[in-house]
Scaffold this active site. Structure first.
Site, PDB file in Angstrom:
ATOM      1  N   LYS A 217      -2.415   7.079   1.116  1.00  0.00           N
ATOM      2  CA  LYS A 217      -2.170   7.356   2.539  1.00  0.00           C
ATOM      3  C   LYS A 217      -1.037   8.376   2.627  1.00  0.00           C
ATOM      4  O   LYS A 217       0.122   8.040   2.862  1.00  0.00           O
ATOM      5  CB  LYS A 217      -1.827   6.054   3.279  1.00  0.00           C
ATOM      6  CG  LYS A 217      -2.064   6.134   4.768  1.00  0.00           C
ATOM      7  CD  LYS A 217      -2.122   4.749   5.381  1.00  0.00           C
ATOM      8  CE  LYS A 217      -2.017   4.796   6.890  1.00  0.00           C
ATOM      9  NZ  LYS A 217      -3.057   5.546   7.560  1.00  0.00           N
TER      10      LYS A 217
ATOM     11  N   ARG B  24       0.841  -1.206   0.000  1.00  0.00           N
ATOM     12  CA  ARG B  24       0.000   0.000   0.000  1.00  0.00           C
ATOM     13  C   ARG B  24       0.874   1.253   0.000  1.00  0.00           C
ATOM     14  O   ARG B  24       0.574   2.231  -0.702  1.00  0.00           O
ATOM     15  CB  ARG B  24      -0.951  -0.009   1.201  1.00  0.00           C
ATOM     16  CG  ARG B  24      -1.933   1.162   1.169  1.00  0.00           C
ATOM     17  CD  ARG B  24      -3.031   1.030   2.212  1.00  0.00           C
ATOM     18  NE  ARG B  24      -2.500   1.164   3.570  1.00  0.00           N
ATOM     19  CZ  ARG B  24      -3.221   0.983   4.670  1.00  0.00           C
ATOM     20  NH1 ARG B  24      -4.506   0.651   4.598  1.00  0.00           N
ATOM     21  NH2 ARG B  24      -2.673   1.138   5.863  1.00  0.00           N
TER      22      ARG B  24
ATOM     23  N   GLU C  85     -15.962   6.691   5.839  1.00  0.00           N
ATOM     24  CA  GLU C  85     -15.167   6.012   6.866  1.00  0.00           C
ATOM     25  C   GLU C  85     -15.063   6.966   8.039  1.00  0.00           C
ATOM     26  O   GLU C  85     -15.718   8.000   8.061  1.00  0.00           O
ATOM     27  CB  GLU C  85     -13.784   5.644   6.301  1.00  0.00           C
ATOM     28  CG  GLU C  85     -12.997   6.835   5.784  1.00  0.00           C
ATOM     29  CD  GLU C  85     -11.603   6.467   5.253  1.00  0.00           C
ATOM     30  OE1 GLU C  85     -11.078   5.408   5.616  1.00  0.00           O
ATOM     31  OE2 GLU C  85     -11.049   7.269   4.478  1.00  0.00           O
TER      32      GLU C  85
HETATM   33  N1  PXG Z   1      -9.150   5.026   7.368  1.00  0.00           N
HETATM   34  C1  PXG Z   1      -8.238   5.988   7.599  1.00  0.00           C
HETATM   35  C2  PXG Z   1      -8.517   7.366   7.135  1.00  0.00           C
HETATM   36  C3  PXG Z   1      -7.029   5.678   8.254  1.00  0.00           C
HETATM   37  O1  PXG Z   1      -6.124   6.630   8.480  1.00  0.00           O
HETATM   38  C4  PXG Z   1      -7.803   3.381   8.454  1.00  0.00           C
HETATM   39  C5  PXG Z   1      -8.949   3.753   7.775  1.00  0.00           C
HETATM   40  C6  PXG Z   1      -7.613   1.949   8.847  1.00  0.00           C
HETATM   41  O2  PXG Z   1      -6.700   1.305   7.961  1.00  0.00           O
HETATM   42  P1  PXG Z   1      -5.785   0.080   8.419  1.00  0.00           P
HETATM   43  O3  PXG Z   1      -4.997  -0.243   7.233  1.00  0.00           O
HETATM   44  O4  PXG Z   1      -4.950   0.575   9.578  1.00  0.00           O
HETATM   45  O5  PXG Z   1      -6.713  -1.006   8.838  1.00  0.00           O
HETATM   46  C7  PXG Z   1      -6.799   4.356   8.691  1.00  0.00           C
HETATM   47  C8  PXG Z   1      -5.499   4.022   9.362  1.00  0.00           C
HETATM   48  C9  PXG Z   1      -4.052   6.446  14.861  1.00  0.00           C
HETATM   49  C10 PXG Z   1      -3.828   6.307  13.390  1.00  0.00           C
HETATM   50  O6  PXG Z   1      -3.110   6.851  15.552  1.00  0.00           O
HETATM   51  C11 PXG Z   1      -4.710   5.584  12.628  1.00  0.00           C
HETATM   52  C12 PXG Z   1      -4.500   5.442  11.264  1.00  0.00           C
HETATM   53  C13 PXG Z   1      -3.443   6.056  10.691  1.00  0.00           C
HETATM   54  C14 PXG Z   1      -2.566   6.784  11.470  1.00  0.00           C
HETATM   55  C15 PXG Z   1      -2.741   6.904  12.836  1.00  0.00           C
HETATM   56  O7  PXG Z   1      -5.181   6.176  15.318  1.00  0.00           O
HETATM   57  N2  PXG Z   1      -5.435   4.705  10.602  1.00  0.00           N
END
Ligand code: PXG
Length: 292
Positions: free
Chosen positions: A151, A52, A184
């Site tokens: 991301k 990713r 989301e």
């Molecule tokens: N949506 C968004 C906008 C994200 O940033 C997710 C979904 C979940 O994706 P994954 O691949 O992790 O299942 C994310 C990722 C935090 C933090 O500290 C969380 C994310 C990124 C950076 C920091 O809570 N989430």
């Protein structure tokens, strides 16, 4: 023991791990990142996270100066150097040092850093009691302006929504697309259950293609649950039987209130609990080993 950070090919002490004020990652949010978890001495879905990262970098024409295998090795090495068995890993690629203009072509050398830290786990009562959410007024970026599938280091869209959440005294919030459908949350993907079906917005709606989301879809199908990826309005969240969020940090966390409406019977539901148990089993049973 001093914390060691991987920075452009070296492990350096935290106090020495610095990037320039001319780095475009800082000046413009020009860069990409990943948040990754290690469980019991193994990095969960590391290949998927790196893929990713590579897709995000490709989309913004950023050449990561390390190969896929080198990124795997650097991640594992950083965990090992910090004795991290269970932890949170942040992998960042910035555009690097340039001048004060936007032009990324003036940044000859992207910077790569990796932080491996022992994490503050979410309290277990969160999983037993469930979260309250609001619907944020800040809409999720449209894929035609900044695709949420990238991301990138530009997280202001999510931060503005997160501010609404903290102002309202809740930990997370639902972001809608410009068409007014659920996309989301600020840092998590969202699922609802309706009868025996699991429903979640499709990637094309403009969401991050979450690694945890994909794992939960796989587990649900394995459990014989029908998974439907479709757009829905927030009203369908209010009337759902269950709702939960997925993310690397949160894993799978139940939601029991949205905009002051009780979801289901106001307690984490059976499908949420079943999938959380399956997810925890999965994190115990696979991953890239950290030890030699
Ligand atoms: N949506 C968004 C906008 C994200 O940033 C997710 C979904 C979940 O994706 P994954 O691949 O992790 O299942 C994310 C990722 C935090 C933090 O500290 C969380 C994310 C990124 C950076 C920091 O809570 N989430």
């Amino acid at each position: 023991m001093a914390q060691l950070i991987y920075l452009d090919g070296e492990l350096v002490e935290r106090e020495q791990a610095k990037v320039s004020v001319y780095d475009h990652g800082l000046l413009y949010g020009d860069g990409v990142f990943e948040g990754i978890r290690a469980y019991h001495g193994r990095v969960f879905r590391l290949d998927e996270h790196i893929r990713r990262l590579e897709r995000s970098a490709h989309a913004i024409m950023l050449d990561i100066p390390l190969s896929h295998d080198e990124l795997v090795e650097a991640t594992v090495q950083t965990c090992r150097a910090n004795d991290v068995d269970d932890g949170y890993i942040r992998m960042v690629v910035t555009r690097g040092v340039g001048d004060l203009g936007l032009d990324p072509h003036k940044c000859p050398k992207p910077s790569v850093f990796i932080i491996a830290a022992n994490i503050q786990l979410y309290p277990e009562e969160l999983y037993e009691e469930g979260l309250s959410l609001i619907t944020c007024s800040t809409r999720r970026n449209s894929p035609s302006s900044l695709d949420p599938g990238i991301k990138s280091l530009n997280y202001l869209n999510n931060i503005l929504a997160k501010l609404e959440c903290t102002n309202a005294g809740v930990a997370e919030g639902i972001m809608l697309t410009n068409a007014g459908m659920v996309s989301e949350c600020t840092g998590d993907n969202i699922f609802i259950t309706v009868g025996n079906e699991l429903v979640t917005p499709p990637v094309e709606a403009g969401i991050l293609d979450g690694i945890t989301r994909a794992a939960v879809i796989e587990l649900a199908r394995d459990e014989g649950i029908r998974v439907v990826e479709k757009s829905f309005p927030v009203t369908e969240v209010y009337t759902a039987d269950e709702c939960f969020l997925t993310g690397t940090a949160a894993e799978l966390v139940p939601v029991v209130r949205v905009d002051a409406r009780r979801i289901g019977d106001g307690k984490p539901g059976p499908m949420t609990k079943r999938l959380l148990n399956r997810f925890r089993e999965l994190t115990r049973s696979e991953g890239t080993p950290i030890g030699e």
